[in-house]
Design a protein around this motif. Structure first.
Motif, PDB file in Angstrom:
ATOM      1  N   THR A   1       0.834  -1.202   0.000  1.00 43.29           N
ATOM      2  CA  THR A   1       0.000   0.000   0.000  1.00 43.29           C
ATOM      3  C   THR A   1       0.866   1.247   0.000  1.00 43.29           C
ATOM      4  O   THR A   1       0.602   2.214  -0.719  1.00 43.29           O
ATOM      5  CB  THR A   1      -0.955   0.004   1.208  1.00 43.29           C
ATOM      6  OG1 THR A   1      -1.772  -1.174   1.134  1.00 43.29           O
ATOM      7  CG2 THR A   1      -1.832   1.229   1.229  1.00 43.29           C
TER       8      THR A   1
ATOM      9  N   GLY B   1      -7.667   6.280  -3.749  1.00 45.19           N
ATOM     10  CA  GLY B   1      -8.504   5.136  -3.410  1.00 45.19           C
ATOM     11  C   GLY B   1      -9.281   4.601  -4.593  1.00 45.19           C
ATOM     12  O   GLY B   1      -9.376   3.389  -4.786  1.00 45.19           O
ATOM     13  N   THR B   2      -9.839   5.495  -5.409  1.00 47.78           N
ATOM     14  CA  THR B   2     -10.624   5.024  -6.559  1.00 47.78           C
ATOM     15  C   THR B   2      -9.720   4.375  -7.605  1.00 47.78           C
ATOM     16  O   THR B   2     -10.107   3.394  -8.242  1.00 47.78           O
ATOM     17  CB  THR B   2     -11.466   6.144  -7.192  1.00 47.78           C
ATOM     18  OG1 THR B   2     -10.632   7.238  -7.541  1.00 47.78           O
ATOM     19  CG2 THR B   2     -12.566   6.603  -6.251  1.00 47.78           C
TER      20      THR B   2
ATOM     21  N   ILE C   1      -5.256   2.972   3.044  1.00 53.40           N
ATOM     22  CA  ILE C   1      -4.824   4.057   2.157  1.00 53.40           C
ATOM     23  C   ILE C   1      -4.695   5.355   2.954  1.00 53.40           C
ATOM     24  O   ILE C   1      -3.673   6.043   2.898  1.00 53.40           O
ATOM     25  CB  ILE C   1      -5.807   4.228   0.984  1.00 53.40           C
ATOM     26  CG1 ILE C   1      -5.757   2.986   0.085  1.00 53.40           C
ATOM     27  CG2 ILE C   1      -5.508   5.505   0.198  1.00 53.40           C
ATOM     28  CD1 ILE C   1      -6.920   2.860  -0.871  1.00 53.40           C
ATOM     29  N   TYR C   2      -5.738   5.679   3.728  1.00 55.32           N
ATOM     30  CA  TYR C   2      -5.700   6.919   4.509  1.00 55.32           C
ATOM     31  C   TYR C   2      -4.669   6.842   5.640  1.00 55.32           C
ATOM     32  O   TYR C   2      -4.022   7.841   5.949  1.00 55.32           O
ATOM     33  CB  TYR C   2      -7.095   7.291   5.019  1.00 55.32           C
ATOM     34  CG  TYR C   2      -7.918   7.930   3.919  1.00 55.32           C
ATOM     35  CD1 TYR C   2      -7.680   9.252   3.541  1.00 55.32           C
ATOM     36  CD2 TYR C   2      -8.884   7.213   3.235  1.00 55.32           C
ATOM     37  CE1 TYR C   2      -8.406   9.847   2.514  1.00 55.32           C
ATOM     38  CE2 TYR C   2      -9.616   7.794   2.210  1.00 55.32           C
ATOM     39  CZ  TYR C   2      -9.373   9.109   1.852  1.00 55.32           C
ATOM     40  OH  TYR C   2     -10.070   9.694   0.836  1.00 55.32           O
TER      41      TYR C   2
ATOM     42  N   LYS D   1      -7.008  -1.237   1.154  1.00 62.15           N
ATOM     43  CA  LYS D   1      -8.393  -0.832   1.407  1.00 62.15           C
ATOM     44  C   LYS D   1      -8.406   0.618   1.862  1.00 62.15           C
ATOM     45  O   LYS D   1      -7.374   1.205   2.177  1.00 62.15           O
ATOM     46  CB  LYS D   1      -9.006  -1.758   2.434  1.00 62.15           C
ATOM     47  CG  LYS D   1      -9.040  -3.198   1.927  1.00 62.15           C
ATOM     48  CD  LYS D   1      -9.666  -4.153   2.891  1.00 62.15           C
ATOM     49  CE  LYS D   1      -9.720  -5.514   2.209  1.00 62.15           C
ATOM     50  NZ  LYS D   1      -9.367  -6.589   3.039  1.00 62.15           N
ATOM     51  N   TRP D   2      -9.602   1.214   1.917  1.00 62.56           N
ATOM     52  CA  TRP D   2      -9.721   2.635   2.242  1.00 62.56           C
ATOM     53  C   TRP D   2      -8.980   2.997   3.527  1.00 62.56           C
ATOM     54  O   TRP D   2      -8.246   3.976   3.559  1.00 62.56           O
ATOM     55  CB  TRP D   2     -11.190   3.043   2.322  1.00 62.56           C
ATOM     56  CG  TRP D   2     -11.820   3.124   0.975  1.00 62.56           C
ATOM     57  CD1 TRP D   2     -12.666   2.212   0.403  1.00 62.56           C
ATOM     58  CD2 TRP D   2     -11.625   4.149  -0.003  1.00 62.56           C
ATOM     59  NE1 TRP D   2     -13.008   2.610  -0.869  1.00 62.56           N
ATOM     60  CE2 TRP D   2     -12.386   3.806  -1.137  1.00 62.56           C
ATOM     61  CE3 TRP D   2     -10.883   5.324  -0.030  1.00 62.56           C
ATOM     62  CZ2 TRP D   2     -12.429   4.596  -2.281  1.00 62.56           C
ATOM     63  CZ3 TRP D   2     -10.917   6.116  -1.175  1.00 62.56           C
ATOM     64  CH2 TRP D   2     -11.682   5.746  -2.281  1.00 62.56           C
TER      65      TRP D   2
ATOM     66  N   GLN E   1      -9.014   0.968  -6.200  1.00 62.13           N
ATOM     67  CA  GLN E   1     -10.215   0.135  -6.338  1.00 62.13           C
ATOM     68  C   GLN E   1     -10.371  -0.343  -7.776  1.00 62.13           C
ATOM     69  O   GLN E   1     -10.711  -1.500  -8.017  1.00 62.13           O
ATOM     70  CB  GLN E   1     -11.466   0.907  -5.922  1.00 62.13           C
ATOM     71  CG  GLN E   1     -11.691   0.936  -4.444  1.00 62.13           C
ATOM     72  CD  GLN E   1     -13.057   1.538  -4.118  1.00 62.13           C
ATOM     73  OE1 GLN E   1     -13.567   2.401  -4.816  1.00 62.13           O
ATOM     74  NE2 GLN E   1     -13.644   1.059  -3.043  1.00 62.13           N
TER      75      GLN E   1
ATOM     76  N   GLY F   1      -6.855  11.891  -1.503  1.00 60.05           N
ATOM     77  CA  GLY F   1      -7.078  10.533  -1.034  1.00 60.05           C
ATOM     78  C   GLY F   1      -8.141   9.774  -1.803  1.00 60.05           C
ATOM     79  O   GLY F   1      -7.985   8.587  -2.083  1.00 60.05           O
ATOM     80  N   TYR F   2      -9.215  10.456  -2.150  1.00 58.50           N
ATOM     81  CA  TYR F   2     -10.296   9.771  -2.878  1.00 58.50           C
ATOM     82  C   TYR F   2      -9.819   9.328  -4.257  1.00 58.50           C
ATOM     83  O   TYR F   2     -10.127   8.230  -4.704  1.00 58.50           O
ATOM     84  CB  TYR F   2     -11.513  10.694  -2.997  1.00 58.50           C
ATOM     85  CG  TYR F   2     -12.689  10.011  -3.639  1.00 58.50           C
ATOM     86  CD1 TYR F   2     -13.433   9.069  -2.928  1.00 58.50           C
ATOM     87  CD2 TYR F   2     -13.039  10.286  -4.957  1.00 58.50           C
ATOM     88  CE1 TYR F   2     -14.503   8.418  -3.516  1.00 58.50           C
ATOM     89  CE2 TYR F   2     -14.105   9.641  -5.551  1.00 58.50           C
ATOM     90  CZ  TYR F   2     -14.835   8.714  -4.827  1.00 58.50           C
ATOM     91  OH  TYR F   2     -15.896   8.064  -5.410  1.00 58.50           O
TER      92      TYR F   2
END
Length: 193
Positions: A4, A24-25, A43-44, A39-40, A28, A20-21
Motif C-alpha cells: 500500500t 482510493g478510486t 490508504i488513509y 483498502k480505504w 479500487q 485521497g479519494y
C-alpha cells in the motif's frame, strides 16, 4: 515493506498531486484491495504516516479536500521500495503486484537488471527446494511443502524470464522513453478529471 505504501507513493508521484479519494478510486479500479490489501482505511493510514514521515506534503487549497505531493524524501523512498519489490522474491505476491503497477518509473535497463537479480534468487530457491525434496526422508508429507516451494519458484523463473524478454524486445514505455507514464506528474491523461 507495505505494498500500500508503494502504491500510494507511486500514484501521488504519477499525478504530481492527488487527493485521497483519487488514490482510493484508482486502487479500487485496479482491484488492489484483493491483491495488495489496499483498502480505504489502509490508504488513509498510509497518507497520514507518509505525511508525518516527511515523504508527502499535504495541501488544503480546496476546502474539505487534502491533496498530497511527493517530497524529495518521498521520491527516494518510492524508488527504494520499487527497486526492492522488483529485485527480491517475496512469499506474498502483493509487493510484486505493486511494483508491476509502477514498473514504468524505472528505466528499461535498470528494470531488466533488477529482474535478473530476481531471476537468480528464484533459481536459487527452486534449486534449494529440489535438493531438500530429493533428500527428505522424515515425515514424508513434508515433501509436499518442498514440492510447493520448488514449483512456485519454477513458475516465478518462467514468468520473470518472459518479462525480461518482453522488456528487452521493447515492450512497454519505460522511464525516459516517449509516452512513458513513469515520469512524475505524467498521469494527467489517466486522471479523468
Amino acid at each position: 515493506m507495505s505494498a500500500t505504501r508503494l502504491l500510494v507513493l507511486g500514484i501521488v508521484r504519477g499525478y504530481g498531486r492527488a487527493h485521497g479519494y483519487r488514490i482510493g478510486t484508482d486502487l479500487q479500479s485496479w482491484d488492489a484491495a484483493e491483491w495488495a490489501n489496499a483498502k480505504w482505511g489502509s490508504i488513509y493510514h498510509a497518507l497520514r504516516a507518509l505525511t508525518d514521515a516527511g515523504m508527502l506534503r499535504d495541501h488544503d487549497d480546496v476546502p474539505g479536500r487534502t491533496e498530497y505531493e511527493l517530497t524529495e524524501k518521498g521520491e527516494a523512498e518510492y524508488l527504494r521500495l520499487l527497486r526492492e519489490a522488483v529485485r527480491r522474491p517475496q512469499a506474498r505476491p502483493d509487493q510484486l503486484g505493486a511494483a508491476l503497477a509502477m514498473l514504468p518509473s524505472l528505466p528499461r535497463a535498470e528494470a531488466v537488471r533488477l529482474l535478473r537479480e530476481r531471476l537468480a534468487a528464484l533459481e536459487e530457491i527452486r534449486d534449494k527446494a529440489r535438493a531438500q525434496l530429493d533428500g527428505w526422508v522424515d515425515a514424508p508429507h513434508w515433501s509436499e511443502l518442498y514440492g510447493l516451494w520448488e514449483h512456485t519458484a519454477a513458475g516465478g523463473v518462467e514468468w520473470t524470464s518472459g518479462l525480461i524478454a518482453r522488456l528487452e524486445s521493447g515492450a512497454y514505455a519505460m522511464a525516459g522513453e516517449p509516452g512513458s507514464p513513469g515520469r512524475p506528474g505524467s498521469w494527467y491523461s489517466l486522471a479523468g478529471e
